[in-house]
Enzyme design. Structure first.
Site, PDB file in Angstrom:
ATOM      1  N   GLY A  41      46.180  45.835  39.851  1.00 50.76           N
ATOM      2  CA  GLY A  41      46.043  44.449  40.323  1.00 50.76           C
ATOM      3  C   GLY A  41      44.811  44.259  41.189  1.00 50.76           C
ATOM      4  N   SER A  75      41.909  42.897  40.401  1.00 53.25           N
ATOM      5  CA  SER A  75      40.970  41.809  40.062  1.00 53.25           C
ATOM      6  C   SER A  75      41.099  40.642  41.018  1.00 53.25           C
ATOM      7  CB  SER A  75      41.216  41.338  38.618  1.00 53.25           C
ATOM      8  OG  SER A  75      42.516  40.787  38.504  1.00 53.25           O
ATOM      9  N   SER A  76      42.077  40.701  41.920  1.00 56.08           N
ATOM     10  CA  SER A  76      42.332  39.545  42.781  1.00 56.08           C
ATOM     11  C   SER A  76      43.110  39.968  44.024  1.00 56.08           C
ATOM     12  CB  SER A  76      43.159  38.523  41.963  1.00 56.08           C
ATOM     13  OG  SER A  76      43.642  37.495  42.793  1.00 56.08           O
ATOM     14  N   GLY A  77      43.036  39.138  45.045  1.00 58.12           N
ATOM     15  CA  GLY A  77      43.912  39.239  46.207  1.00 58.12           C
ATOM     16  C   GLY A  77      43.927  40.586  46.907  1.00 58.12           C
ATOM     17  N   ASP A 123      47.333  47.512  32.119  1.00 61.88           N
ATOM     18  CA  ASP A 123      48.419  46.524  32.112  1.00 61.88           C
ATOM     19  C   ASP A 123      49.685  47.291  32.482  1.00 61.88           C
ATOM     20  OD1 ASP A 123      50.530  44.842  31.527  1.00 61.88           O
ATOM     21  OD2 ASP A 123      49.668  44.093  29.654  1.00 61.88           O
ATOM     22  N   TYR A 152      62.087  37.410  42.208  1.00 60.75           N
ATOM     23  CA  TYR A 152      60.978  38.094  42.896  1.00 60.75           C
ATOM     24  C   TYR A 152      61.553  39.010  43.973  1.00 60.75           C
ATOM     25  CZ  TYR A 152      56.870  38.811  45.841  1.00 60.75           C
ATOM     26  OH  TYR A 152      55.873  39.375  46.598  1.00 60.75           O
ATOM     27  N   ALA A 174      64.514  40.229  44.081  1.00 57.67           N
ATOM     28  CA  ALA A 174      65.231  41.334  43.417  1.00 57.67           C
ATOM     29  C   ALA A 174      64.255  42.425  42.993  1.00 57.67           C
ATOM     30  CB  ALA A 174      65.997  40.803  42.207  1.00 57.67           C
ATOM     31  N   SER A 175      63.091  42.016  42.463  1.00 55.23           N
ATOM     32  CA  SER A 175      62.112  43.018  42.014  1.00 55.23           C
ATOM     33  C   SER A 175      61.606  43.842  43.198  1.00 55.23           C
ATOM     34  CB  SER A 175      60.938  42.357  41.280  1.00 55.23           C
ATOM     35  OG  SER A 175      60.089  41.637  42.167  1.00 55.23           O
ATOM     36  N   LYS A 176      61.436  43.200  44.348  1.00 54.18           N
ATOM     37  CA  LYS A 176      60.913  43.918  45.507  1.00 54.18           C
ATOM     38  C   LYS A 176      62.019  44.740  46.192  1.00 54.18           C
ATOM     39  CE  LYS A 176      56.593  42.443  45.252  1.00 54.18           C
ATOM     40  NZ  LYS A 176      55.491  43.358  44.929  1.00 54.18           N
ATOM     41  N   THR A 206      45.882  34.500  48.782  1.00 54.35           N
ATOM     42  CA  THR A 206      45.362  35.095  47.540  1.00 54.35           C
ATOM     43  C   THR A 206      45.512  34.069  46.420  1.00 54.35           C
ATOM     44  OG1 THR A 206      47.509  35.932  46.838  1.00 54.35           O
ATOM     45  CG2 THR A 206      46.230  37.368  48.295  1.00 54.35           C
TER      46      THR A 206
HETATM   47  N1  NAP Z   1      50.014  36.828  48.448  1.00 52.76           N
HETATM   48  C1  NAP Z   1      51.076  36.982  49.172  1.00 52.76           C
HETATM   49  O1  NAP Z   1      51.416  36.110  50.018  1.00 52.76           O
HETATM   50  C2  NAP Z   1      51.920  38.226  49.036  1.00 52.76           C
HETATM   51  C3  NAP Z   1      52.907  38.464  50.019  1.00 52.76           C
HETATM   52  C4  NAP Z   1      53.699  39.597  49.914  1.00 52.76           C
HETATM   53  C5  NAP Z   1      53.520  40.490  48.871  1.00 52.76           C
HETATM   54  N2  NAP Z   1      52.561  40.241  47.932  1.00 52.76           N
HETATM   55  C6  NAP Z   1      52.446  41.225  46.851  1.00 52.76           C
HETATM   56  O2  NAP Z   1      51.135  41.732  46.838  1.00 52.76           O
HETATM   57  C7  NAP Z   1      50.770  42.102  45.508  1.00 52.76           C
HETATM   58  C8  NAP Z   1      49.444  41.467  45.172  1.00 52.76           C
HETATM   59  O3  NAP Z   1      49.608  40.067  45.286  1.00 52.76           O
HETATM   60  P1  NAP Z   1      48.368  39.083  45.444  1.00 52.76           P
HETATM   61  O4  NAP Z   1      48.867  37.906  46.197  1.00 52.76           O
HETATM   62  O5  NAP Z   1      47.189  39.832  45.898  1.00 52.76           O
HETATM   63  O6  NAP Z   1      48.209  38.673  43.913  1.00 52.76           O
HETATM   64  P2  NAP Z   1      47.157  37.818  43.097  1.00 52.76           P
HETATM   65  O7  NAP Z   1      45.969  37.396  43.911  1.00 52.76           O
HETATM   66  O8  NAP Z   1      47.968  36.778  42.416  1.00 52.76           O
HETATM   67  O9  NAP Z   1      46.679  38.941  42.060  1.00 52.76           O
HETATM   68  C9  NAP Z   1      47.611  39.536  41.220  1.00 52.76           C
HETATM   69  C10 NAP Z   1      46.950  40.750  40.599  1.00 52.76           C
HETATM   70  O10 NAP Z   1      47.914  41.387  39.747  1.00 52.76           O
HETATM   71  C11 NAP Z   1      47.301  41.619  38.484  1.00 52.76           C
HETATM   72  N3  NAP Z   1      48.344  41.650  37.464  1.00 52.76           N
HETATM   73  C12 NAP Z   1      49.279  40.719  37.167  1.00 52.76           C
HETATM   74  N4  NAP Z   1      50.053  41.134  36.153  1.00 52.76           N
HETATM   75  C13 NAP Z   1      49.590  42.364  35.807  1.00 52.76           C
HETATM   76  C14 NAP Z   1      49.959  43.323  34.830  1.00 52.76           C
HETATM   77  N5  NAP Z   1      50.959  43.111  33.957  1.00 52.76           N
HETATM   78  N6  NAP Z   1      49.274  44.491  34.771  1.00 52.76           N
HETATM   79  C15 NAP Z   1      48.259  44.732  35.624  1.00 52.76           C
HETATM   80  N7  NAP Z   1      47.834  43.861  36.556  1.00 52.76           N
HETATM   81  C16 NAP Z   1      48.504  42.690  36.625  1.00 52.76           C
HETATM   82  C17 NAP Z   1      46.293  40.490  38.326  1.00 52.76           C
HETATM   83  O11 NAP Z   1      45.214  40.855  37.485  1.00 52.76           O
HETATM   84  P3  NAP Z   1      44.973  40.424  35.953  1.00 52.76           P
HETATM   85  O12 NAP Z   1      45.481  39.035  35.774  1.00 52.76           O
HETATM   86  O13 NAP Z   1      43.483  40.600  35.788  1.00 52.76           O
HETATM   87  O14 NAP Z   1      45.754  41.457  35.203  1.00 52.76           O
HETATM   88  C18 NAP Z   1      45.762  40.385  39.747  1.00 52.76           C
HETATM   89  O15 NAP Z   1      44.746  41.353  39.957  1.00 52.76           O
HETATM   90  C19 NAP Z   1      51.916  41.666  44.605  1.00 52.76           C
HETATM   91  O16 NAP Z   1      52.741  42.763  44.322  1.00 52.76           O
HETATM   92  C20 NAP Z   1      52.654  40.646  45.460  1.00 52.76           C
HETATM   93  O17 NAP Z   1      54.020  40.587  45.136  1.00 52.76           O
HETATM   94  C21 NAP Z   1      51.753  39.137  47.984  1.00 52.76           C
END
Ligand code: NAP
Length: 274
Positions: A13, A15-17, A53, A145, A147-149, A180
């Site tokens: 993951g 590519s973002s965030g 993936d 969500y 549940a997954s965590k 993000t």
């Molecule tokens: N943002 C928040 O507030 C927050 C809070 C708590 C926890 N989190 C957790 O932090 C993690 C990152 O979240 P984020 O907010 O940084 O996310 P994000 O900016 O939405 O980015 C999600 C990343 O996951 C990748 N991704 C999605 N499905 C995928 C797959 N099947 N295989 C490989 N890569 C995949 C996407 O890349 P591609 O589309 O290029 O594959 C992207 O790089 C997640 O596990 C999220 O649950 C986030």
């Protein structure tokens, strides 16, 4: 950086965030970072990007093999790939639930299983699983969500016990709201639209959730925490990162009676009993 302290790192993951920030921060620090995602952009200034993936066994195996071919070892994995499925528990279809668990939970399992043989042979390794505050407390309209965590939390606790004798460590990081692209990637359960008994409350709660995410901490703050874990001798079971009020909420869950904590969560989301 001293080569003995330079770690080979695989990040999902990226590519973002949070994943992208981890790749940039760890790469800039001198670690050999291999960021991955389904749709990788160009390499970063200090890290490479490749395809992975997490829902595809072969893709996971190929990505791990490619890091090993390039570096000959793998010291750290940061499992950050994930998305949020929103919708009332009653409205989520089984297919939608399956996709949520396939990415956020089974995706981490696939990556762990692919890297553990190498880490066992090295007799060292660190796995950082990005959980969520939703992995500590069930969140309204994000039940799958959460549940997954929760599942990820249990998996990581078990994994730690099994791999400790091989010199491998695993840890959980629970971020609060982070700014993000989580909102762009969010999937709404199809049955959340017109006809849902929850529609009005769902929309109101989602507006609050999205505004919280927009006011969240920068992903670099989470990445700095990950960097500190990567460079630590020993890691604990779990850590949190984010606004103080959200971290305090996690502590209050441990201290308060369950029903009192639930009352606070409901009030924070503008929910009430009949
Ligand atoms: N943002 C928040 O507030 C927050 C809070 C708590 C926890 N989190 C957790 O932090 C993690 C990152 O979240 P984020 O907010 O940084 O996310 P994000 O900016 O939405 O980015 C999600 C990343 O996951 C990748 N991704 C999605 N499905 C995928 C797959 N099947 N295989 C490989 N890569 C995949 C996407 O890349 P591609 O589309 O290029 O594959 C992207 O790089 C997640 O596990 C999220 O649950 C986030």
């Amino acid at each position: 950086m001293n080569t003995s302290r330079r770690k080979v790192v695989l990040i999902t993951g990226a590519s973002s965030g949070i994943g992208q920030a981890c790749a940039e921060v760890l790469g800039a620090r001198g670690h050999a970072v291999h960021g991955t995602s389904r749709h990788p952009r160009a390499d970063g200034a200090h890290h490479r990007m490749g395809v992975l993936d997490v829902t595809d066994d072969d893709s996971v195996r190929r990505a791990v093999a490619s890091v090993l071919a390039a570096e000959g070892r793998l010291d750290v994995v940061v499992n950050s790939a994930g998305f949020v499925l929103s919708g009332a528990v009653e409205d989520v279809s089984i297919d939608e639930a399956r996709r949520q668990l396939d990415t956020n939970f089974l995706g981490v399992l696939r990556v762990c299983q692919a890297v553990l043989p190498t880490m066992r042979a090295q007799r060292s390794g660190l796995i950082v699983n990005i959980s969520s505050m939703g992995g500590a407390a069930g969140l309204p309209f994000q039940g799958l969500y959460s549940a997954s965590k929760f599942a990820l939390e249990g998996l990581t606790e078990s994994l730690r016990l099994e791999v400790a004798s091989f010199g491998i460590e695993a840890t959980l990081l629970q971020p609060g709201d982070v700014r993000t692209r989580v909102r762009d990637y969010r999937v709404r359960a199809q049955r959340s639209g017109p006809g849902s008994a929850y529609r009005e409350t769902f929309e109101r709660v989602m507006a609050m959730v999205e505004s919280g995410e927009g006011a969240g901490v920068a992903p670099e703050q989470v990445a700095q925490k990950v960097l500190s874990l990567v460079e630590r001798q020993r890691v604990d079971v779990r850590y949190s990162v984010g606004h103080l009020s959200q971290r305090a909420a996690l502590v209050s869950k441990r201290l308060l009676p369950a029903r009192t904590f639930e009352h606070i969560v409901m009030a924070l989301h503008g929910l009430s009993r009949r």
